[in-house]
Scaffold this motif. Sequence first.
Motif, PDB file in Angstrom:
ATOM      1  N   GLY A  76     103.173  45.205   4.506  1.00 36.08           N
ATOM      2  CA  GLY A  76     104.490  43.191   4.468  1.00 36.08           C
ATOM      3  C   GLY A  76     105.142  43.052   3.675  1.00 36.08           C
TER       4      GLY A  76
ATOM      5  N   ILE B 144     100.020  54.925   6.856  1.00 31.79           N
ATOM      6  CA  ILE B 144     100.068  54.297   8.078  1.00 31.79           C
ATOM      7  C   ILE B 144      99.068  54.078   8.553  1.00 31.79           C
ATOM      8  CG2 ILE B 144     100.424  54.538  10.152  1.00 31.79           C
ATOM      9  CD1 ILE B 144     103.774  56.113   9.041  1.00 31.79           C
ATOM     10  N   ALA B 145      98.691  54.559   8.573  1.00 32.48           N
ATOM     11  CA  ALA B 145      96.813  55.011   9.225  1.00 32.48           C
ATOM     12  C   ALA B 145      95.631  54.179   9.154  1.00 32.48           C
ATOM     13  CB  ALA B 145      95.777  56.191   8.708  1.00 32.48           C
ATOM     14  N   THR B 146      96.098  53.409   7.559  1.00 29.28           N
ATOM     15  CA  THR B 146      95.073  52.687   7.087  1.00 29.28           C
ATOM     16  C   THR B 146      95.745  50.490   6.916  1.00 29.28           C
ATOM     17  OG1 THR B 146      95.741  53.585   4.909  1.00 29.28           O
ATOM     18  CG2 THR B 146      93.857  54.187   5.917  1.00 29.28           C
ATOM     19  N   THR B 147      97.067  50.819   7.086  1.00 28.65           N
ATOM     20  CA  THR B 147      97.753  49.116   6.441  1.00 28.65           C
ATOM     21  C   THR B 147      99.127  50.088   7.896  1.00 28.65           C
ATOM     22  OG1 THR B 147      99.587  50.109   4.860  1.00 28.65           O
ATOM     23  CG2 THR B 147      96.759  49.582   4.253  1.00 28.65           C
ATOM     24  N   PHE B 148      99.387  51.027   8.735  1.00 24.53           N
ATOM     25  CA  PHE B 148     100.745  50.577   9.225  1.00 24.53           C
ATOM     26  C   PHE B 148     101.232  49.968   7.861  1.00 24.53           C
ATOM     27  CE2 PHE B 148     102.787  49.832  13.561  1.00 24.53           C
ATOM     28  CZ  PHE B 148     102.551  51.075  13.559  1.00 24.53           C
ATOM     29  N   GLY B 149     102.431  49.524   8.962  1.00 23.43           N
ATOM     30  CA  GLY B 149     103.817  48.990   8.124  1.00 23.43           C
ATOM     31  C   GLY B 149     103.185  48.355   6.812  1.00 23.43           C
TER      32      GLY B 149
ATOM     33  N   ASP C 138     101.509  58.891   5.214  1.00 24.32           N
ATOM     34  CA  ASP C 138     100.443  59.296   6.317  1.00 24.32           C
ATOM     35  C   ASP C 138      98.976  58.295   6.110  1.00 24.32           C
ATOM     36  OD1 ASP C 138     102.127  60.734   7.864  1.00 24.32           O
ATOM     37  OD2 ASP C 138     100.992  62.759   7.683  1.00 24.32           O
ATOM     38  N   LEU C 139      99.046  58.593   5.078  1.00 28.76           N
ATOM     39  CA  LEU C 139      97.629  57.625   5.373  1.00 28.76           C
ATOM     40  C   LEU C 139      98.078  55.842   4.654  1.00 28.76           C
ATOM     41  CD1 LEU C 139      94.565  58.819   4.701  1.00 28.76           C
ATOM     42  CD2 LEU C 139      95.036  58.553   2.014  1.00 28.76           C
TER      43      LEU C 139
ATOM     44  N   GLU D 259     100.376  47.165  -0.847  1.00 31.59           N
ATOM     45  CA  GLU D 259     100.188  45.454  -0.746  1.00 31.59           C
ATOM     46  C   GLU D 259      99.581  44.979  -2.060  1.00 31.59           C
ATOM     47  OE1 GLU D 259     100.571  44.421   2.342  1.00 31.59           O
ATOM     48  OE2 GLU D 259     100.422  45.805   3.963  1.00 31.59           O
TER      49      GLU D 259
ATOM     50  N   GLN E 217      95.043  47.802  -3.887  1.00 34.00           N
ATOM     51  CA  GLN E 217      95.225  49.144  -3.171  1.00 34.00           C
ATOM     52  C   GLN E 217      96.086  49.903  -3.049  1.00 34.00           C
ATOM     53  OE1 GLN E 217      98.450  48.812  -0.264  1.00 34.00           O
ATOM     54  NE2 GLN E 217      97.178  50.107   1.422  1.00 34.00           N
TER      55      GLN E 217
ATOM     56  N   PRO F 176     107.895  52.695   6.135  1.00 36.56           N
ATOM     57  CA  PRO F 176     106.004  53.370   5.613  1.00 36.56           C
ATOM     58  C   PRO F 176     106.771  53.509   4.383  1.00 36.56           C
ATOM     59  CG  PRO F 176     107.183  54.495   7.292  1.00 36.56           C
ATOM     60  CD  PRO F 176     108.116  53.907   7.472  1.00 36.56           C
TER      61      PRO F 176
END
Lengths: 472, 472
Positions: B355, B348-353, B345-346, B187, B191, B157
């Motif tokens: 790149g 993960i919720a919006t891009t997960f792990g 948290d935000l 990213e 972002q 994360p």
Amino acid sequence: MTALVLETDAARTLAATTLVETVMATIRQRIAARSLTPGARLPSIRAFAKSMRVSKSTVVEAYERLAAEGTIRSRPGSGFYAAGQLAPLSLAEIGPRLDREVDPLWVSRQSLEAGDEVLKPGCGWLPAAWMPQAALRRALRTAARADDVALADYGTPLGLAPLRQLLARRMAGHGIEAAPEQIMLTESGTQAIDLLCRFLIEPGDTVLVDDPCYFNFHALLLAHRAKVVSVPYTPSGPDIDLFAAALAEHRPRLYITNSGIHNPTGAILSPVTAHRLLKLADQADLTIVEDDIFADFEHSPAPRLAAFDGLNRVVQIGSFSKTLSASVRCGFIAAPRDWIEQLIDLKIATTFGGGRLAAELVLTLLKDGSYRKHVEALRIRLARAMAETSARLKPIGITPWIEQPAGLFLWCSLPEGLDAAEVARRALADSVVLAPGNAFSLSGTASRFLRFNVAQSADERIFTALEAAMSA
Amino acid sequence: MTALVLETDAARTLAATTLVETVMATIRQRIAARSLTPGARLPSIRAFAKSMRVSKSTVVEAYERLAAEGTIRSRPGSGFYAAGQLAPLSLAEIGPRLDREVDPLWVSRQSLEAGDEVLKPGCGWLPAAWMPQAALRRALRTAARADDVALADYGTPLGLAPLRQLLARRMAGHGIEAAPEQIMLTESGTQAIDLLCRFLIEPGDTVLVDDPCYFNFHALLLAHRAKVVSVPYTPSGPDIDLFAAALAEHRPRLYITNSGIHNPTGAILSPVTAHRLLKLADQADLTIVEDDIFADFEHSPAPRLAAFDGLNRVVQIGSFSKTLSASVRCGFIAAPRDWIEQLIDLKIATTFGGGRLAAELVLTLLKDGSYRKHVEALRIRLARAMAETSARLKPIGITPWIEQPAGLFLWCSLPEGLDAAEVARRALADSVVLAPGNAFSLSGTASRFLRFNVAQSADERIFTALEAAMSA
């Protein structure tokens, strides 16, 4: 609205405490719910006393104490204001109170943060060793010989054209007619859905999901402040009568689902359900996001909403994080033609030009046929793991909900009387991360279920820990 | 609120047309402004007739005609509803009406979509050939030998730990104390700012920007439905008196700026301005996002708000898109400690792990010293290009606003009487993309300015096209 709900909750839960504390709690929760944003002026003492049915002196004392603790700030002559640093968006605060074990964000973090020593039958991806390592390394060496622009420039707003052309051909293979100009590359599947949520919904809009569904949908929709309503999922798709009822009752703006191989159940959408669902969507003017990231795990292609609908009200999401690499992230959106210009604007505003290298790497792997060979081998390997995991679970009383035809998940029920969250809590103490059912279930009706990732379930220690956790 | 504004605008602009059309336009604009979201019930005929001061029959006819054109839908017995497919978020619709030439999104797209035949002195990045190609290729070959996890797994994360440690040391070099646990990889820089906007602001919140400022801030804040207020930028930072006035008048939630080398002006924040600005921010409890993506172009480090403030109310953004590669995208946020959990948290919720590969590549380049050597050479090369471009512009009457000390931008004024947007329009016909001042200026007071990217201004055809456009 939210604030009101919280406010009455506060009033209820705090009935026993003093009036001053009730007033203080109400203001605190308005700030948490962001109906009072930082810098916003608090209600006048007179007005708030009236609305709370308390004396002005009670409000004065409550405001003074809130100012003393720094929650609000007094500006001489101009009243009280919410303080600035206190209320950034906290998903934990605006979300429903959940046990950690079934909190979508907590379950994601357990898997993402787990070290190598931790076993992860609850996680949603393949082990690194199952990915096409040789092909990935070859693609990186190829990229090392690419032209300067490929290595250093921004991607174009829609993303690498040859990759979009190739994706269009692949979708055609699933019966989905999408022109390359209807396909936009994104940083990931999750980012694709996030972009669509921004595009399609407003805070307070109602969104329909499956029950159970991929747990990060809950976290993502929470971040968008959406009202989430769920419809039970059956082995052939969502329960269509309850789906119709939910449309009539909640008038959702959007339905988010995976119809290829459903996560977590592994169920396959039937043609008749797909057809009826789309008829209902037409009548209710419902937009559908079909998250199809498991498509390449299928042995035989299942019906796709996007295929039946022709990308009219259905938008499809794809990604290579599950089948190729989650380190080289590349997702895409196939959308109705007349959305594309606006989606491009939104993508530029929020991410500028997308990362180009990941797209170049994916293109290399798709072009040279190594991806196709890899997923063919993967399907066979997964089928074997599916059988083995299933055979290992049944004797200890853990029963698959259906005989999964494909994919990496087994959705299983525990013996009567066992609580999956409790079992997960105990297993975690033995360094085994499980995925308890209610993390996937908005209605909280999956307390006896666990999702197993068959590709992550080979290690015998998992079942030892599981049995121990179940018998504890 | 928005809706109201639009509504009265509508009433004004449509005063000449018929009452029925006025009512129709009002509803259309409420839908465009999303105060009427799809599926939302329209005001009752009686109520709306009253509020619009027209007869009920006028509203009835307007609703019927809107239903006939599909803008709204009638449900027998239950009134009229906004139709579903009509109002996805359109930045073009919710934004101010701008000439294309000065529309931030249009200017971005011109550069991102431009083919190799197009010259881009208006774009915001270096030519691919100026990037460390050899080192990038070496890093890719190194990545081809990395372990399986690096090539196929999600990032953690927070993002790759050794890179965050290295970033922490680099920031310490700029006098910014940030522990690796306070740094989160993203990213990209864009972002990162987008994530912070989601974290810190609500639709309708006021955000302060510089005038002029990086034009994509306008597009990004539009996507967040923020109210944007701008403060004139001087050669030593924002005009501090007007900054104070803006705080008092608009109570902004957030201030977004680049203080390293300011985009587009190239100005450098002075210590006294930084100090006074932070004092004002403390008094007003203002949060500041300091976008520091041009840091590595500096010859001598300028004051940083994050350094003065110690990451208390200032959050800093960085990225390698400008100095290393925009194809290998990797940005980061250095934030106050107590924000990190919620930011994770935000994310993960919006891009997960995130790149992982991009982070691995950046780490390789930073570790082996090739990045440091590259930026040292880059600064010298940019200084030369700055002098050359400046020398080429002055004779044709284009005057730099200040003598830029570093970076890639020259902020220049055109001779009296010329309009930069008009010049840009003409130059584009000759395949030269310019960046006209008002794309950067919320107040629209930079109509005589152009931003030149000195690294993209070597080609003589640019100046030929420019002179032609100016004399036309």
